[in-house]
Motif scaffolding. Structure first.
Motif, short mmCIF file in Angstrom:
data_model
loop_
_atom_site.label_atom_id
_atom_site.label_comp_id
_atom_site.label_asym_id
_atom_site.label_seq_id
_atom_site.Cartn_x
_atom_site.Cartn_y
_atom_site.Cartn_z
N LEU A 172 0.81 -1.21 0.00
CA LEU A 172 0.00 0.00 0.00
C LEU A 172 0.85 1.27 0.00
CD1 LEU A 172 -2.53 1.73 0.45
CD2 LEU A 172 -2.48 1.06 2.86
N TYR A 173 1.99 1.24 0.70
CA TYR A 173 2.81 2.45 0.84
C TYR A 173 3.38 2.93 -0.50
CZ TYR A 173 2.43 2.53 5.91
OH TYR A 173 1.95 2.64 7.18
N PRO A 174 4.13 2.12 -1.23
CA PRO A 174 4.67 2.64 -2.51
C PRO A 174 3.57 2.98 -3.52
CG PRO A 174 5.12 0.28 -2.26
CD PRO A 174 4.65 0.77 -0.94
N VAL A 175 2.46 2.24 -3.51
CA VAL A 175 1.38 2.56 -4.45
C VAL A 175 0.79 3.94 -4.14
CG1 VAL A 175 -0.90 1.88 -5.28
CG2 VAL A 175 0.85 0.14 -4.91
N SER A 176 0.60 4.23 -2.85
CA SER A 176 0.05 5.54 -2.47
C SER A 176 1.03 6.67 -2.78
CB SER A 176 -0.32 5.56 -0.98
OG SER A 176 0.82 5.42 -0.14
N TRP A 177 2.34 6.39 -2.70
CA TRP A 177 3.34 7.40 -3.06
C TRP A 177 3.26 7.73 -4.55
CZ3 TRP A 177 7.86 4.48 -0.22
CH2 TRP A 177 7.65 4.58 1.17
N ILE A 178 3.05 6.70 -5.38
CA ILE A 178 2.93 6.93 -6.82
C ILE A 178 1.72 7.81 -7.12
CG2 ILE A 178 2.43 5.80 -9.03
CD1 ILE A 178 3.99 3.36 -7.98
N VAL A 179 0.60 7.50 -6.49
CA VAL A 179 -0.62 8.29 -6.71
C VAL A 179 -0.38 9.75 -6.33
CG1 VAL A 179 -3.01 8.63 -5.94
CG2 VAL A 179 -2.16 6.31 -6.39
N GLY A 180 0.23 9.97 -5.16
CA GLY A 180 0.48 11.33 -4.69
C GLY A 180 1.42 12.10 -5.59
N LEU A 181 2.48 11.45 -6.04
CA LEU A 181 3.46 12.14 -6.89
C LEU A 181 2.84 12.55 -8.22
CD1 LEU A 181 6.29 13.17 -7.39
CD2 LEU A 181 6.94 10.87 -8.16
N VAL A 182 2.06 11.68 -8.81
CA VAL A 182 1.41 12.02 -10.08
C VAL A 182 0.51 13.24 -9.91
CG1 VAL A 182 -0.29 11.24 -11.78
CG2 VAL A 182 1.52 9.68 -11.04
N LEU A 183 -0.28 13.27 -8.85
CA LEU A 183 -1.19 14.40 -8.61
C LEU A 183 -0.41 15.69 -8.35
CD1 LEU A 183 -3.88 12.69 -6.33
CD2 LEU A 183 -4.10 13.31 -8.75
#
Length: 451
Positions: free
Chosen positions: A423-434
């Motif tokens: 969950l952690y790296p996936v949420s980081w990807i989402v945040g960085l894209v936004l």
């Protein structure tokens, strides 16, 4: 009236790389020292008390962050306001901002101390804390909460010092606090056998030390950010400005911390070994994440001063330089953590199950730290212009809402703790894209007048 600059490091001219690096290093070292004495608690507890006590200290960490998250947002807001007034060379408004910030920290500290002492047991029960760990968890959290006032006031004082470019002072005081904490940990836990109570008391005393030293310096220094005790009060217009900038960050921090509490609650369902392993690695994780947050704080101060002086080109250059610094740091540390994962976990315990849970967390986290570094540095850049709502929305969406949805929807399809770790790296990807989309398309960097 021009501001004296003897102990006020304005970064509105000169070499940008050198200024950000030299300003960041004390912040990084200070945060690492703060993490060190928190980690020492866990190392000594794990080795001299046992895995259940280690789980108790680890399970309390996310709750502690929740309790202080809002006050850290207030400190961020105050730091932005102070740095902008310093950049604009406005002595009167700098004075008002400093004293209003301290008044806010005292009020918040008292409220958080009371709330932490009264609500610890109920929240830990709500988090599905196992019965064999609950007693120690409640004890640790209640005693720790008794010192939250000093933690909050110190963080605000540190924010004021950082806004003035005087980050070395924060480092000195955290150094004294770290030494105090380590010595008291050994005395209270190893010699006197006080268990988790000793760990919490040692931390409280160390926080008192850093708070007294920081406030003492601000009272004595002959600079625009000097504190006069009789002037500590809420100035309405200044408080409104601090709250306007700090409130979104505070809400963001609290909500993200709440999501981490939910994550911890999910980890707790896998038992004491999982709690201990995850909690121990979260201490190691801090040595990577906290320097990233230091870069974010550094660029916030740099941008605040240069935006206040209407030097937009320096703001843009500072952003790219900070992104590069964060990327280099996280790549190096990620490799080192993966290389030495087993000996690092053995610092906390010799329990093979606990060690395996911690090592598995490293496998999921370490290759992707560069993502959270870029996300936080971009958020810090935007926040330095006084626009704290867009970073709040991005971070809440990725690190709170997305994580909550994942825990409810995706986690049931996993039979192991891997579902939580990924969950952690996936949420980081989402945040960085936004965040990249906002920095690219948003209207956040325009010439202005500081009011």
């Amino acid at each position: 009236m021009a501001i004296a600059k003897r102990k006020t490091n304005l970064m509105t001219q000169g070499n940008i790389v050198k200024q950000i690096l030299f300003f960041s290093i004390p912040l990084i070292l200070g945060n690492l020292l703060q993490q060190l004495y928190s980690t020492v608690d866990s190392i000594i507890v794990g080795n001299f008390v046992g895995s259940n006590a280690l789980a108790a200290v680890g399970s309390s960490t996310s709750l502690i962050y929740l309790l202080i998250a809002f006050s850290q947002g207030a400190a961020t807001g105050a730091g932005v306001v102070v740095s902008q007034y310093l950049g604009a060379e406005d002595r009167k408004r700098t004075h008002d901002a400093v004293h209003t910030a301290v008044a806010i920290s005292i009020i918040l500290g008292l409220v958080l101390t009371l709330g932490g002492v009264l609500l610890s047991r109920q929240i830990l029960i709500w988090m599905n804390t196992p019965k064999e760990v609950l007693g120690d968890s409640v004890t640790y959290l209640r005693i720790y909460s008794g010192g939250l006032l000093f933690n909050v006031v110190y963080n605000m004082a540190s924010g004021i010092l950082n806004a003035a470019g005087n980050s070395k002072r924060s480092l000195y005081y955290l150094g004294y606090a770290s030494v105090t904490n380590i010595i008291l940990d050994i005395v209270f836990i190893n010699i006197l056998g006080m268990g988790v109570e000793g760990a919490a008391i040692a931390t409280d005393i160390s926080q008192v030390v850093s708070c007294i030293l920081a406030i003492g310096y601000l009272v004595k220094v002959n600079e625009p950010y000097k504190i006069k005790l009789k002037d500590i009060k809420l100035n309405k217009s200044t408080a409104d400005r601090i709250i306007k900038i700090g409130l979104p960050t505070g809400i963001q921090n609290m909500t993200i911390s709440l999501s981490n509490v939910l994550v911890q609650s999910s980890v707790n369902q896998f038992g004491a070994s999982a709690m201990a392993g995850f909690g121990a690695y979260m201490k190691i994780d801090g040595f990577n994440i906290l320097p990233v947050l230091s870069f974010s704080m550094a660029i916030t101060t740099f941008v605040g001063q240069n935006y206040g002086a209407n030097k937009i080109d320096r703001v843009k250059k500072g952003m790219w330089i900070t992104l590069a610094m964060g990327a280099v740091y996280t790549i190096i540390t990620g490799i080192l953590l993966l290389t030495f994962s087993t000996p690092l976990m053995r610092l906390f315990t010799n329990d093979p199950n606990v060690i395996e849970y911690g090592k598995l967390a490293m496998d999921y986290f370490c290759p992707f730290y560069i993502l959270i570094s870029c996300l936080q540095c971009l958020a810090g850049t935007v926040r330095g212009t006084g626009k704290s709502i867009p970073p709040m929305v991005v971070l809440l969406t990725s690190m709170c809402l997305f994580r909550i949805v994942w825990l409810q929807v995706a986690l049931p399809f996993f039979s192991t703790i891997d579902g939580i770790y990924v969950l952690y790296p996936v949420s980081w990807i989402v945040g960085l894209v936004l965040m990249v989309i906002y920095v690219w398309k948003g209207k956040w960097l325009v010439p202005h007048t500081v009011s």
